[in-house]
Scaffold this motif. Structure first.
Motif, PDB file in Angstrom:
ATOM      1  N   ARG A 128       0.830  -1.207   0.000  1.00  0.00           N
ATOM      2  CA  ARG A 128       0.000   0.000   0.000  1.00  0.00           C
ATOM      3  C   ARG A 128       0.864   1.257   0.000  1.00  0.00           C
ATOM      4  O   ARG A 128       0.377   2.357  -0.275  1.00  0.00           O
ATOM      5  CB  ARG A 128      -0.926   0.002   1.210  1.00  0.00           C
ATOM      6  CG  ARG A 128      -0.228  -0.053   2.546  1.00  0.00           C
ATOM      7  CD  ARG A 128      -1.217  -0.219   3.694  1.00  0.00           C
ATOM      8  NE  ARG A 128      -0.548  -0.385   4.978  1.00  0.00           N
ATOM      9  CZ  ARG A 128      -0.079   0.617   5.712  1.00  0.00           C
ATOM     10  NH1 ARG A 128      -0.207   1.854   5.280  1.00  0.00           N
ATOM     11  NH2 ARG A 128       0.505   0.373   6.869  1.00  0.00           N
ATOM     12  N   VAL A 129       2.159   1.121   0.287  1.00  0.00           N
ATOM     13  CA  VAL A 129       3.104   2.241   0.198  1.00  0.00           C
ATOM     14  C   VAL A 129       3.697   2.226  -1.211  1.00  0.00           C
ATOM     15  O   VAL A 129       4.492   1.351  -1.553  1.00  0.00           O
ATOM     16  CB  VAL A 129       4.216   2.121   1.257  1.00  0.00           C
ATOM     17  CG1 VAL A 129       5.182   3.305   1.148  1.00  0.00           C
ATOM     18  CG2 VAL A 129       3.621   2.037   2.653  1.00  0.00           C
ATOM     19  N   ALA A 130       3.308   3.175  -2.040  1.00  0.00           N
ATOM     20  CA  ALA A 130       3.598   3.118  -3.470  1.00  0.00           C
ATOM     21  C   ALA A 130       5.092   3.067  -3.790  1.00  0.00           C
ATOM     22  O   ALA A 130       5.495   2.474  -4.796  1.00  0.00           O
ATOM     23  CB  ALA A 130       2.958   4.316  -4.178  1.00  0.00           C
ATOM     24  N   LEU A 131       5.915   3.682  -2.958  1.00  0.00           N
ATOM     25  CA  LEU A 131       7.349   3.711  -3.238  1.00  0.00           C
ATOM     26  C   LEU A 131       7.962   2.311  -3.225  1.00  0.00           C
ATOM     27  O   LEU A 131       8.929   2.040  -3.945  1.00  0.00           O
ATOM     28  CB  LEU A 131       8.080   4.601  -2.217  1.00  0.00           C
ATOM     29  CG  LEU A 131       9.599   4.719  -2.372  1.00  0.00           C
ATOM     30  CD1 LEU A 131       9.978   5.275  -3.739  1.00  0.00           C
ATOM     31  CD2 LEU A 131      10.185   5.590  -1.258  1.00  0.00           C
ATOM     32  N   ILE A 132       7.401   1.410  -2.416  1.00  0.00           N
ATOM     33  CA  ILE A 132       7.985   0.069  -2.291  1.00  0.00           C
ATOM     34  C   ILE A 132       7.920  -0.696  -3.608  1.00  0.00           C
ATOM     35  O   ILE A 132       8.960  -1.134  -4.118  1.00  0.00           O
ATOM     36  CB  ILE A 132       7.312  -0.707  -1.142  1.00  0.00           C
ATOM     37  CG1 ILE A 132       7.704  -0.076   0.203  1.00  0.00           C
ATOM     38  CG2 ILE A 132       7.713  -2.185  -1.175  1.00  0.00           C
ATOM     39  CD1 ILE A 132       7.010  -0.691   1.400  1.00  0.00           C
ATOM     40  N   PRO A 133       6.740  -0.888  -4.229  1.00  0.00           N
ATOM     41  CA  PRO A 133       6.735  -1.603  -5.505  1.00  0.00           C
ATOM     42  C   PRO A 133       7.436  -0.840  -6.620  1.00  0.00           C
ATOM     43  O   PRO A 133       8.018  -1.455  -7.530  1.00  0.00           O
ATOM     44  CB  PRO A 133       5.244  -1.772  -5.813  1.00  0.00           C
ATOM     45  CG  PRO A 133       4.543  -0.774  -4.970  1.00  0.00           C
ATOM     46  CD  PRO A 133       5.378  -0.594  -3.750  1.00  0.00           C
ATOM     47  N   GLU A 134       7.431   0.495  -6.542  1.00  0.00           N
ATOM     48  CA  GLU A 134       8.119   1.286  -7.573  1.00  0.00           C
ATOM     49  C   GLU A 134       9.617   1.032  -7.537  1.00  0.00           C
ATOM     50  O   GLU A 134      10.245   0.772  -8.569  1.00  0.00           O
ATOM     51  CB  GLU A 134       7.834   2.774  -7.367  1.00  0.00           C
ATOM     52  CG  GLU A 134       8.465   3.665  -8.424  1.00  0.00           C
ATOM     53  CD  GLU A 134       8.232   5.147  -8.168  1.00  0.00           C
ATOM     54  OE1 GLU A 134       8.739   5.967  -8.956  1.00  0.00           O
ATOM     55  OE2 GLU A 134       7.552   5.483  -7.166  1.00  0.00           O
ATOM     56  N   LEU A 135      10.194   1.098  -6.351  1.00  0.00           N
ATOM     57  CA  LEU A 135      11.638   0.883  -6.234  1.00  0.00           C
ATOM     58  C   LEU A 135      11.989  -0.583  -6.488  1.00  0.00           C
ATOM     59  O   LEU A 135      12.952  -0.894  -7.194  1.00  0.00           O
ATOM     60  CB  LEU A 135      12.119   1.327  -4.854  1.00  0.00           C
ATOM     61  CG  LEU A 135      13.629   1.433  -4.637  1.00  0.00           C
ATOM     62  CD1 LEU A 135      13.928   2.464  -3.538  1.00  0.00           C
ATOM     63  CD2 LEU A 135      14.260   0.096  -4.245  1.00  0.00           C
ATOM     64  N   ALA A 136      11.201  -1.493  -5.932  1.00  0.00           N
ATOM     65  CA  ALA A 136      11.475  -2.923  -6.126  1.00  0.00           C
ATOM     66  C   ALA A 136      11.378  -3.299  -7.594  1.00  0.00           C
ATOM     67  O   ALA A 136      12.200  -4.066  -8.109  1.00  0.00           O
ATOM     68  CB  ALA A 136      10.502  -3.761  -5.301  1.00  0.00           C
ATOM     69  N   ALA A 137      10.375  -2.743  -8.287  1.00  0.00           N
ATOM     70  CA  ALA A 137      10.210  -3.056  -9.708  1.00  0.00           C
ATOM     71  C   ALA A 137      11.392  -2.569 -10.524  1.00  0.00           C
ATOM     72  O   ALA A 137      11.770  -3.189 -11.520  1.00  0.00           O
ATOM     73  CB  ALA A 137       8.919  -2.437 -10.233  1.00  0.00           C
ATOM     74  N   HIS A 138      12.001  -1.469 -10.085  1.00  0.00           N
ATOM     75  CA  HIS A 138      13.153  -0.941 -10.817  1.00  0.00           C
ATOM     76  C   HIS A 138      14.289  -1.954 -10.866  1.00  0.00           C
ATOM     77  O   HIS A 138      14.853  -2.221 -11.925  1.00  0.00           O
ATOM     78  CB  HIS A 138      13.645   0.355 -10.172  1.00  0.00           C
ATOM     79  CG  HIS A 138      14.942   0.839 -10.749  1.00  0.00           C
ATOM     80  ND1 HIS A 138      15.031   1.460 -11.981  1.00  0.00           N
ATOM     81  CD2 HIS A 138      16.227   0.755 -10.289  1.00  0.00           C
ATOM     82  CE1 HIS A 138      16.298   1.749 -12.238  1.00  0.00           C
ATOM     83  NE2 HIS A 138      17.035   1.332 -11.226  1.00  0.00           N
ATOM     84  N   ILE A 139      14.608  -2.554  -9.737  1.00  0.00           N
ATOM     85  CA  ILE A 139      15.724  -3.496  -9.726  1.00  0.00           C
ATOM     86  C   ILE A 139      15.314  -4.858 -10.278  1.00  0.00           C
ATOM     87  O   ILE A 139      16.074  -5.519 -10.984  1.00  0.00           O
ATOM     88  CB  ILE A 139      16.355  -3.624  -8.318  1.00  0.00           C
ATOM     89  CG1 ILE A 139      17.653  -4.442  -8.401  1.00  0.00           C
ATOM     90  CG2 ILE A 139      15.377  -4.221  -7.323  1.00  0.00           C
ATOM     91  CD1 ILE A 139      18.500  -4.367  -7.164  1.00  0.00           C
ATOM     92  N   VAL A 140      14.075  -5.283 -10.005  1.00  0.00           N
ATOM     93  CA  VAL A 140      13.622  -6.578 -10.514  1.00  0.00           C
ATOM     94  C   VAL A 140      13.540  -6.567 -12.033  1.00  0.00           C
ATOM     95  O   VAL A 140      13.838  -7.562 -12.703  1.00  0.00           O
ATOM     96  CB  VAL A 140      12.261  -6.954  -9.892  1.00  0.00           C
ATOM     97  CG1 VAL A 140      11.638  -8.135 -10.622  1.00  0.00           C
ATOM     98  CG2 VAL A 140      12.434  -7.288  -8.416  1.00  0.00           C
ATOM     99  N   ALA A 141      13.167  -5.405 -12.604  1.00  0.00           N
ATOM    100  CA  ALA A 141      13.019  -5.297 -14.052  1.00  0.00           C
ATOM    101  C   ALA A 141      14.318  -4.912 -14.752  1.00  0.00           C
ATOM    102  O   ALA A 141      14.319  -4.693 -15.967  1.00  0.00           O
ATOM    103  CB  ALA A 141      11.947  -4.264 -14.386  1.00  0.00           C
ATOM    104  N   ALA A 142      15.424  -4.857 -14.013  1.00  0.00           N
ATOM    105  CA  ALA A 142      16.667  -4.347 -14.583  1.00  0.00           C
ATOM    106  C   ALA A 142      17.424  -5.372 -15.418  1.00  0.00           C
ATOM    107  O   ALA A 142      18.556  -5.133 -15.821  1.00  0.00           O
ATOM    108  CB  ALA A 142      17.578  -3.832 -13.466  1.00  0.00           C
ATOM    109  N   GLY A 143      16.817  -6.518 -15.675  1.00  0.00           N
ATOM    110  CA  GLY A 143      17.449  -7.449 -16.603  1.00  0.00           C
ATOM    111  C   GLY A 143      18.249  -8.563 -15.973  1.00  0.00           C
ATOM    112  O   GLY A 143      19.110  -9.149 -16.623  1.00  0.00           O
TER     113      GLY A 143
END
Length: 343
Positions: free
Chosen positions: A47-62
């Motif tokens: 529910r804290v938007a920054l968490i999935p945003e930041l996590a998605a950045h590294i998870v989606a980094a290839g």
């Protein structure tokens, strides 16, 4: 420190080499990997938007998803046909990703897999806290699995992993560090999670202790080989291929095998160079090229790769416990993938 299994007989590898080996392994467990990826995305939510945003950045980094691939393939190797391995593969990836977030803060890294690191984009504090969140998600998945043995293996690996990272800090900038200490670092920070990732495949399948130990030995030795090559690449690969700035380890004063070999084999003037640049952190523009030249002069790259091959052979020997088949051949070819990155 000796490998976990003697490199006597090698498991016959298949035909895939390099990146093809990883592609072949991915194809072999594609459905399971897709299920794992869906679970990762689901468990990243908050529910804290920054968490999935930041996590998605590294998870989606290839990232190559190598560690969860090992869990999925190990379970298939021993004939498991349920779905517990999917959750545990996601757990392994969360542990790995959490440590990447923390490592980049500790190392003040600007790049991760060729892209801006999470700490560079979001700051250090959010990166550390989201790393903590991913660790918590990993433990939720362990508990949800319901096996105390799985919980023991993965929680122990998490603790050993952190111990390895802390030991790396302890010996950083210290040219009196030994090869034994260096091996303890990489066995902790890298090999422990590789070993746990493969071992739990046998646990969920209820396989005998000998098979569990064989998969643990395979993962451990593969992890050591993988990190040895990573440490050599920091001084020899192009930035685009490495996914981080070449020479980061040198600038940070990390003690790795190429540095230790060049130091041990150098004359007093060369050793003074290493003490100045690594211990005292007094570095100028020409110092990195000189460090690379000294490593080449003393065959530090070739001998690091040879050491990785030794551990790779031990990983292959551990696979001989299992009958020949697509899974065993794919896991054998992953050894070649890890070592061939140095070419």
């Amino acid at each position: 420190m000796a490998p976990s299994a003697a490199p006597a007989d090698k498991a016959a590898p298949g035909t895939a080499r390099g990146e093809d080996a990883l592609a072949a392994l991915t194809a072999l467990v594609r459905d399971d990997l897709e299920a794992c990826n869906r679970l990762i995305v689901e468990r990243m939510q908050s529910r804290v938007a920054l968490i999935p945003e930041l996590a998605a950045h590294i998870v989606a980094a290839g990232g190559k998803r190598l560690r969860p691939l090992l869990t999925l393939a190990a379970a298939r190797l021993v004939g498991y046909r349920g779905d517990r391995h999917v959750g545990l593969a996601a757990c392994v990836e969360f542990i790995h990703t959490a440590t990447l977030l923390h490592d980049d803060v500790v190392d003040e890294s600007a790049l991760r897999r060729g892209q801006a690191s999470a700490n560079a984009l979001f700051g250090n504090k959010p990166s550390v806290l989201v790393g903590d969140f991913l660790f918590a998600r990993a433990f939720e998945l362990m508990v949800a699995d319901g096996s105390l043995e799985v919980l023991r293996i993965l929680s122990s690996a998490s603790a050993v992993l952190v111990e390895g990272e802390v030991l790396q800090l302890v010996i950083q900038n210290d040219m009196s560090a030994t090869e034994a200490q260096y091996l303890e670092v990489i066995e902790g920070k890298t090999a422990a999670l590789f070993a746990a990732a493969t071992e739990v495949g046998a646990v969920v399948a209820g396989r005998p202790a000998a098979e569990q130990a064989a998969l643990r030995a395979y993962g451990h030795n593969l992890g050591v080989a993988f990190q040895l090559i990573d440490d050599a690449l920091d001084y020899s690969a192009e930035q685009e291929r490495l996914g981080k700035t070449v020479g980061d380890d040198f600038r940070e004063g990390k003690i790795t095998l190429p540095v230790l070999l060049a130091f041990a084999r150098g004359d007093e003037e060369e050793r003074a160079f290493w003490r100045r640049t690594v211990e005292e952190r007094e570095q100028a523009g020409p110092d990195l090229p000189r460090a690379i030249a000294l490593m080449q002069k003393h065959h530090a790259f070739a001998d690091t790769v040879a050491r990785a091959r030794h551990y790779g052979d031990a990983a292959l020997a551990a696979l001989m416990t299992f009958p020949d088949g697509a899974e065993r051949r794919a896991l054998a070819d992953v050894v070649e993938f890890c070592i061939s990155r140095a070419r």
